[in-house]
Design a protein around this motif. Sequence first.
Motif, PDB file in Angstrom:
ATOM      1  N   GLU A  33     -69.086   4.773  95.231  1.00  0.00           N
ATOM      2  CA  GLU A  33     -68.757   3.937  96.391  1.00  0.00           C
ATOM      3  C   GLU A  33     -70.001   3.303  97.012  1.00  0.00           C
ATOM      4  N   THR A  34     -71.196   3.857  96.736  1.00  0.00           N
ATOM      5  CA  THR A  34     -72.415   3.283  97.328  1.00  0.00           C
ATOM      6  C   THR A  34     -72.972   2.180  96.435  1.00  0.00           C
ATOM      7  N   VAL A  35     -73.517   2.578  95.272  1.00  0.00           N
ATOM      8  CA  VAL A  35     -74.044   1.635  94.282  1.00  0.00           C
ATOM      9  C   VAL A  35     -73.736   2.243  92.912  1.00  0.00           C
ATOM     10  N   GLY A  56     -87.651   2.434  83.987  1.00  0.00           N
ATOM     11  CA  GLY A  56     -89.063   2.210  84.291  1.00  0.00           C
ATOM     12  C   GLY A  56     -89.415   2.893  85.607  1.00  0.00           C
ATOM     13  N   ARG A  57     -88.799   4.052  85.844  1.00  0.00           N
ATOM     14  CA  ARG A  57     -88.962   4.747  87.136  1.00  0.00           C
ATOM     15  C   ARG A  57     -90.213   5.623  87.118  1.00  0.00           C
ATOM     16  N   PRO A  58     -90.988   5.625  88.229  1.00  0.00           N
ATOM     17  CA  PRO A  58     -92.161   6.501  88.302  1.00  0.00           C
ATOM     18  C   PRO A  58     -91.745   7.961  88.095  1.00  0.00           C
ATOM     19  N   ASP A  60     -92.625  10.674  89.324  1.00  0.00           N
ATOM     20  CA  ASP A  60     -92.626  11.641  90.433  1.00  0.00           C
ATOM     21  C   ASP A  60     -91.488  11.399  91.421  1.00  0.00           C
ATOM     22  N   ASN A  61     -90.535  10.540  91.058  1.00  0.00           N
ATOM     23  CA  ASN A  61     -89.453  10.235  92.010  1.00  0.00           C
ATOM     24  C   ASN A  61     -88.159  10.940  91.600  1.00  0.00           C
ATOM     25  N   PRO A  62     -87.796  12.024  92.319  1.00  0.00           N
ATOM     26  CA  PRO A  62     -86.677  12.874  91.891  1.00  0.00           C
ATOM     27  C   PRO A  62     -85.311  12.194  91.969  1.00  0.00           C
ATOM     28  N   VAL A  65     -78.271  14.675  92.364  1.00  0.00           N
ATOM     29  CA  VAL A  65     -77.280  15.274  91.478  1.00  0.00           C
ATOM     30  C   VAL A  65     -75.886  15.116  92.095  1.00  0.00           C
ATOM     31  N   HIS A  66     -74.927  14.687  91.257  1.00  0.00           N
ATOM     32  CA  HIS A  66     -73.577  14.391  91.734  1.00  0.00           C
ATOM     33  C   HIS A  66     -72.589  15.449  91.274  1.00  0.00           C
ATOM     34  N   ILE A  67     -71.753  15.920  92.217  1.00  0.00           N
ATOM     35  CA  ILE A  67     -70.755  16.948  91.893  1.00  0.00           C
ATOM     36  C   ILE A  67     -69.369  16.448  92.313  1.00  0.00           C
ATOM     37  N   GLU A 179     -77.213   2.601  99.232  1.00  0.00           N
ATOM     38  CA  GLU A 179     -77.196   3.958  98.708  1.00  0.00           C
ATOM     39  C   GLU A 179     -76.905   4.964  99.813  1.00  0.00           C
ATOM     40  N   SER A 180     -76.569   6.178  99.371  1.00  0.00           N
ATOM     41  CA  SER A 180     -76.194   7.227 100.309  1.00  0.00           C
ATOM     42  C   SER A 180     -77.310   7.519 101.316  1.00  0.00           C
ATOM     43  N   THR A 181     -76.904   8.014 102.464  1.00  0.00           N
ATOM     44  CA  THR A 181     -77.839   8.577 103.437  1.00  0.00           C
ATOM     45  C   THR A 181     -78.441   9.832 102.805  1.00  0.00           C
ATOM     46  N   LEU A 193     -84.022  11.001 105.641  1.00  0.00           N
ATOM     47  CA  LEU A 193     -85.111  10.415 104.851  1.00  0.00           C
ATOM     48  C   LEU A 193     -84.756   9.013 104.363  1.00  0.00           C
ATOM     49  N   ARG A 194     -83.469   8.727 104.296  1.00  0.00           N
ATOM     50  CA  ARG A 194     -83.035   7.376 103.937  1.00  0.00           C
ATOM     51  C   ARG A 194     -81.741   7.098 104.690  1.00  0.00           C
ATOM     52  N   PRO A 195     -81.711   6.060 105.553  1.00  0.00           N
ATOM     53  CA  PRO A 195     -80.481   5.796 106.314  1.00  0.00           C
ATOM     54  C   PRO A 195     -79.421   5.145 105.443  1.00  0.00           C
ATOM     55  N   ARG A 227     -92.285  12.384 102.719  1.00  0.00           N
ATOM     56  CA  ARG A 227     -91.332  13.485 102.612  1.00  0.00           C
ATOM     57  C   ARG A 227     -90.411  13.269 101.422  1.00  0.00           C
ATOM     58  N   SER A 228     -90.209  12.007 101.099  1.00  0.00           N
ATOM     59  CA  SER A 228     -89.362  11.667  99.978  1.00  0.00           C
ATOM     60  C   SER A 228     -90.182  10.735  99.097  1.00  0.00           C
ATOM     61  N   PRO A 229     -90.386  11.110  97.816  1.00  0.00           N
ATOM     62  CA  PRO A 229     -91.265  10.292  96.971  1.00  0.00           C
ATOM     63  C   PRO A 229     -90.856   8.823  96.928  1.00  0.00           C
ATOM     64  N   GLY A 230     -89.533   8.565  97.035  1.00  0.00           N
ATOM     65  CA  GLY A 230     -89.053   7.191  96.971  1.00  0.00           C
ATOM     66  C   GLY A 230     -89.610   6.292  98.064  1.00  0.00           C
ATOM     67  N   MET A 231     -90.115   6.897  99.152  1.00  0.00           N
ATOM     68  CA  MET A 231     -90.646   6.100 100.265  1.00  0.00           C
ATOM     69  C   MET A 231     -91.922   5.353  99.904  1.00  0.00           C
TER      70      MET A 231
END
Length: 536
Positions: A33-35, A56-58, A60-62, A65-67, A179-181, A193-195, A227-231
């Motif tokens: 539902e997000t992306v 092509g993702r760095p 160190d960017n975790p 996981v979807h359940i 994307e999800s919060t 960490l991500r709104p 706090r979040s590598p994606g930042m």
Amino acid sequence: MIDTRLLSGNNNEDIAEAATILAQGGLVAIPTETVYGLAADAFNGEAVEKIFKAKGRPQDNPLIVHIEKMERLKDLWSDVPEKALKLADAFWPGPLTMIMTKTDKVPKEVSCGLNTVGVRFPEHPIARKVIEMADTPLAAPSANLSGKPSPTNFAHVKQDMYGRIDAILEGGDCFVGVESTVVDITGDVARVLRPGAITEEMIADVLGNAFTDSAVEDGLKEGEKPRSPGMKYRHYAPASPVMLFCGAPDDTAAKVMSAPEGSAVICFNEYAYGYDYIPQMSSFSKIAPLGNSWDHAMHAHRIFDALRSCDGAPAIYIQCPRRMGAGAGSVNRLMRAASFNFERCTPYPVIGVTGRSGSGKSYIAMLLGEKLGYPVFDADAVYKRLLEVDVNMTQRILRNFPEADNCGKVDRKALAKIVFADKSAKLFLESITHPCIADEAKKFIAENKGCILDVPLLHESGMGRLCTATLGVTADDDIKLQRIIARDGIDTDGAKARLAAQPSDDFYRESCDITIKNNQEGFEKIEELAEKLIKL
Ligand code: TXA
Ligand code: MG
């Protein structure tokens, strides 16, 4: 080049096929539902590693996981805290990712060396079906090439991933669109960490408190560890230079419309389709409407498609949504697309406060004004004054509503009676009065260094477009009724009829940046609220 299979999410055999590919260690892009996500079996480190290559993702960017059922949490987290259960109860399935300490079962390829892992229980039925059929949690980042805008439809995914992964499962347009919060719940207080669609305020409503990491709004400071590598990474970015304009929509529109010829423009519907702007519009190479200026859900839904569709223009000029509350998700993506370079177009805060009769909005407006030292513009009082002093306005009213003519003066009670019984008459009257009240508000804004606009029909009148922040005030129905009866001396039926004629509280939740409930006098969180609302 991989032979990418195109599968349909409407077809059970195709979903089963996608699940088999995943269970065997392949990569499949799936709708959520997000992306769209680029999924692999979360417990298969080798499969997960292929995600990083395809994007092509760095390294160190975790990944998230979807359940599709709560039982899977115990395999992923070493502990499932009370906070997680409360948030899951409120927002799962849905666009919320929670970060907690991981188990040893989660491979390092997913967590990238961190001792935590983010988990999300998506709402999208096709996503849930694939997870269930693959019978394993799925690690999935957004299914775009790293750094590009996230994919919100099948065409976007094909553009970035065709030939790089085993299959794409088609599932239409993503409903939410950002994307999800992401919320870290390892500490005492939940940290956003991500709104996204689930706002900090919604999380605080469930847990009692929550805050947003400072790097979300202002970017990382020199030398600061994220706090979040994606930042860390430039993100969501088209190749074209991006110019971002922040402030009240009327002010940012003026800037965006002055973009050089041939630019692409991302703007609110009122300006994309407004007659005033049509002459300027013709000089732009692309106009991507983002929805009405107040419609944060629509902004989120359209933002990535707008960025992709403007790519290649010599410059992209963007009217930025308001940044607090429900706007935070879209603004965060735009800030990153613009590498945090933006221009402020409104010099001082203009805070619009609105709500139904008896919600206590004027009380909150007064408290905010006191707290901030700002004067309050009372739209009801201004309307009454204009009926006395504005000859043009009163003449137009009397010409169209002769029954309300009392010796050349407007009989307010008679007028109210007419429009209360006839919706189109009400709209017609407002088409006369609203522009006059809005002109007064514009003068008020220009005369003061910061102010509050207390306006019952903030959005309907277009006055929301003068504001740098909007606050919706709600209260329980029985409390609203009591207040109306006590204040205006009308009976219960009269008060009920008045409430029934106004939009529901949901309207304010959808159209305001932040909504608060004012069930008692003496609102305790006024300082925190004031601080949020004055951010420009
Ligand atoms: O809506 C979504 O969340 C989508 C769909 C596919 O579910 N997924 C998604 O994943 O947006 P991705 O990889 O594009 O973004 C994940 C973000 C990154 O910024 C990453 O740094 C952060 O979440 N993240 C993941 N695990 C983390 C962890 N353990 N600690 C801190 N941040 C983490
Ligand atoms: Mg991403």
